[in-house]
Scaffold this motif. Structure first.
Motif, mmCIF file in Angstrom:
data_model
loop_
_atom_site.group_PDB
_atom_site.id
_atom_site.type_symbol
_atom_site.label_atom_id
_atom_site.label_comp_id
_atom_site.label_asym_id
_atom_site.label_seq_id
_atom_site.Cartn_x
_atom_site.Cartn_y
_atom_site.Cartn_z
ATOM 1 N N UNK A 178 0.818 -1.205 0.000
ATOM 2 C CA UNK A 178 0.000 0.000 0.000
ATOM 3 C C UNK A 178 0.854 1.258 0.000
ATOM 4 N N UNK A 179 1.904 1.264 0.813
ATOM 5 C CA UNK A 179 2.779 2.440 0.895
ATOM 6 C C UNK A 179 3.527 2.653 -0.415
ATOM 7 N N UNK A 180 3.964 1.565 -1.052
ATOM 8 C CA UNK A 180 4.677 1.683 -2.325
ATOM 9 C C UNK A 180 3.753 2.194 -3.423
ATOM 10 N N UNK A 181 2.487 1.761 -3.407
ATOM 11 C CA UNK A 181 1.525 2.264 -4.383
ATOM 12 C C UNK A 181 1.341 3.765 -4.220
ATOM 13 N N UNK A 225 7.397 11.106 2.101
ATOM 14 C CA UNK A 225 6.869 11.408 3.432
ATOM 15 C C UNK A 225 5.477 10.811 3.607
ATOM 16 N N UNK A 226 4.620 10.956 2.598
ATOM 17 C CA UNK A 226 3.256 10.430 2.682
ATOM 18 C C UNK A 226 3.255 8.908 2.785
ATOM 19 N N UNK A 227 4.123 8.256 2.014
ATOM 20 C CA UNK A 227 4.191 6.794 2.034
ATOM 21 C C UNK A 227 4.663 6.288 3.394
ATOM 22 N N UNK A 228 5.644 6.961 3.976
ATOM 23 C CA UNK A 228 6.136 6.569 5.297
ATOM 24 C C UNK A 228 5.081 6.837 6.367
ATOM 25 N N UNK A 300 -3.991 14.249 3.691
ATOM 26 C CA UNK A 300 -2.640 14.524 3.193
ATOM 27 C C UNK A 300 -2.469 13.966 1.778
ATOM 28 N N UNK A 301 -2.901 12.713 1.579
ATOM 29 C CA UNK A 301 -2.760 12.090 0.257
ATOM 30 C C UNK A 301 -3.572 12.853 -0.785
ATOM 31 N N UNK A 302 -4.751 13.287 -0.402
ATOM 32 C CA UNK A 302 -5.623 14.004 -1.328
ATOM 33 C C UNK A 302 -4.975 15.284 -1.845
ATOM 34 N N UNK A 303 -4.123 15.891 -1.025
ATOM 35 C CA UNK A 303 -3.510 17.151 -1.411
ATOM 36 C C UNK A 303 -2.225 17.016 -2.198
ATOM 37 N N UNK A 304 -1.812 15.782 -2.512
ATOM 38 C CA UNK A 304 -0.557 15.564 -3.227
ATOM 39 C C UNK A 304 -0.794 15.127 -4.662
ATOM 40 N N UNK A 305 0.189 15.373 -5.500
ATOM 41 C CA UNK A 305 0.142 14.952 -6.896
ATOM 42 C C UNK A 305 0.729 13.545 -6.989
ATOM 43 N N UNK A 306 -0.100 12.549 -6.687
ATOM 44 C CA UNK A 306 0.351 11.160 -6.635
ATOM 45 C C UNK A 306 0.002 10.428 -7.925
ATOM 46 N N UNK A 307 0.567 9.229 -8.069
ATOM 47 C CA UNK A 307 0.220 8.360 -9.181
ATOM 48 C C UNK A 307 -1.059 7.619 -8.785
#
Length: 351
Positions: A178-181, A225-228, A300-307
Motif C-alpha cells: 500500500x505504501x509503495x503504491x 513522506x506520505x508513504x512513510x 494529506x494524500x488528497x492534497x498531493x500529486x500522486x500516481x
C-alpha cells in the motif's frame, strides 16, 4: 437506493469472505510484537548466544550454497520472490551491518556475498532514516543503527509488486504494498531482510533509494513522506486493533485511497463518513482517535500529486486476491460465478 444496494452487497461479500479467509491469511496477520519491542536498535544491540551464532552460520552457509533457490522463509505471508541469475537487481543495504550480518541478509536474498561487486549497491544510513521517520516515530524507536536491507528487480509493465520479507516482524507485506503504491512504485519484485528480527519500518527508505537508482527517476520528498506516514499509521492501527486481521485494515485503506483517486471523496466529512461506513463492512472497530488518524492521512494524500492509477490498481489487487481465494478453496461453479461477478463489480469502483 443505489448506495443501499452497494452497502448491502459489500457487507455480505466481505463478511463471508473475510470470515473464510481468517485461516488462509493467518500467517501475515500474526506478525507478533510491538514497535517498541522490535526496533532495529533493541534487536541490534542484543548479544547473540554462541548456539545462535552457530545456527545462523550454518543457515547462512546452506542458503549461500543454494542461492538460486528460494531461501527458508521466516514466518509471514509473502509472494515467494526469488532472485535469479538473469535478474538485474539493485540493492540497498543497511550501512551499519557487520560483515557477518551482511552475509546473512545477502544469503536470505539469494545472493552470494562473493558476487556483491556485480550488483548496483547503495547504502542507507541512520541519518537518512531519521530524516524521513522523525516526524512519525520517536528517536528511541528509529534507533542508532541502519540494518534493514532490500533487493529490488524491475519487472515488465503491468506485472505489479511482489514482496517477500525475512526477519521483519512488524511491517506486513500488505503494508509495504500500500505504501509503495502511494509512492508510485509499480512493477517490481522485492525482498526485504534483516539480520535478526527487526521492525522493518526503515526498509521503505531503502526501497525508495534503490528504486530511484534502478529507474533513474527521483521520488518527490513529499510523496516519500506520505508513504512513510501511511506505513507507520497502518502499523500503529494494526497494533492498537488487537484481534483484527491485518488484511482487513489494509484492504480498507486501499479502498479509501481508490475512492479518493476516483474523486468520490471531496470533503473531510465525506472521508470521515466513508471510513465509518467501511469500518463496519470490514468488521473493524475504530475509536475516534483511530478515525482521526485515517482522516489526517487521507487528507494529506488528497492534497498531493500522486500516481493515482497505481493506487487504484493496488486496491483492485485486493479484490483479485479475494477472488483467487474463493476459487482455490474449490467452491462449486455457481458460488465461484457469483463471487466473480462481485469481484468484477468491486474492481469497477477502482477503474
Amino acid at each position: 437506493m443505489k448506495k443501499m444496494k452497494r452497502s448491502i452487497c459489500l457487507l455480505l461479500t466481505f463478511a463471508m469472505l473475510f470470515s473464510m479467509q481468517s485461516v488462509a491469511f493467518a500467517a501475515e496477520g500474526d506478525n507478533g510484537g510491538t514497535l517498541t519491542q522490535n526496533t532495529e536498535t533493541t534487536q541490534s544491540t542484543e548479544q547473540t548466544s554462541e548456539d545462535t551464532q552457530q545456527s545462523t552460520q550454518q543457515s547462512t552457509q546452506q542458503s549461500t550454497q543454494q542461492s538460486t533457490q528460494a531461501p527458508a522463509q521466516s514466518e509471514g505471508s509473502d509472494d515467494q520472490v526469488v532472485i535469479t541469475e538473469n535478474d538485474k537487481p539493485y540493492l540497498a543495504l543497511g550501512a551499519d551491518l557487520t560483515a557477518d550480518q551482511q552475509h546473512t541478509v545477502l544469503a536470505l536474498m539469494g545472493i552470494e556475498a562473493a558476487d556483491l561487486d556485480k550488483y548496483d549497491v547503495v547504502y542507507v544510513n541512520n541519518s537518512e532514516e531519521h530524516k524521513y521517520l522523525d516526524d512519525y516515530l520517536g528517536a528511541d524507536k528509529i534507533g542508532t543503527r541502519s540494518l534493514s536491507s532490500v533487493v529490488i528487480v524491475e519487472t515488465e509493465k503491468g506485472s505489479g509488486i511482489d514482496i517477500s520479507t525475512y526477519n521483519i516482524n512488524y511491517c506486513t507485506v500488505g503494508m509495504y504494498k500500500n505504501a509503495l503504491a502511494t509512492a508510485g512504485v509499480t512493477d517490481a519484485k522485492i525482498i526485504i531482510a534483516g539480520p535478526t528480527g527487526i521492525s522493518g519500518t526503515a526498509a521503505l527508505v531503502g526501497i525508495f533509494k534503490a528504486y530511484e537508482e534502478m529507474t533513474g527517476e527521483e521520488i518527490d520528498e513529499k510523496t516519500v513522506d506520505a508513504a512513510l506516514d501511511e506505513l507507520v499509521t497502518t502499523g500503529q492501527l494494526e497494533e492498537a486493533l488487537s484481534g483484527v486481521d491485518s488484511e482487513n485494515l489494509e484492504a480498507m485503506i486501499a479502498e479509501l485511497k481508490a475512492m479518493i483517486a476516483n474523486g468520490e471523496l471531496d470533503t473531510e466529512q465525506q472521508i470521515r463518513d466513508k471510513i465509518q461506513e467501511l469500518a463496519k463492512e470490514y468488521e473493524i472497530n475504530l475509536t475516534d482517535e483511530d478515525i482521526q488518524k485515517l482522516v489526517d492521512l487521507l487528507q494529506k494524500l488528497k492534497g498531493l500529486d500522486l500516481d493515482w492509477d497505481a493506487i487504484a490498481n493496488q486496491a483492485s489487487a485486493w479484490a483479485d486476491k479475494l477472488g483467487e481465494f474463493v476459487q482455490s478453496e474449490g467452491f462449486g461453479a455457481k458460488v465461484v460465478a457469483f463471487f466473480q461477478k462481485a469481484w468484477d463489480w468491486i474492481k469497477s469502483l477502482f477503474s
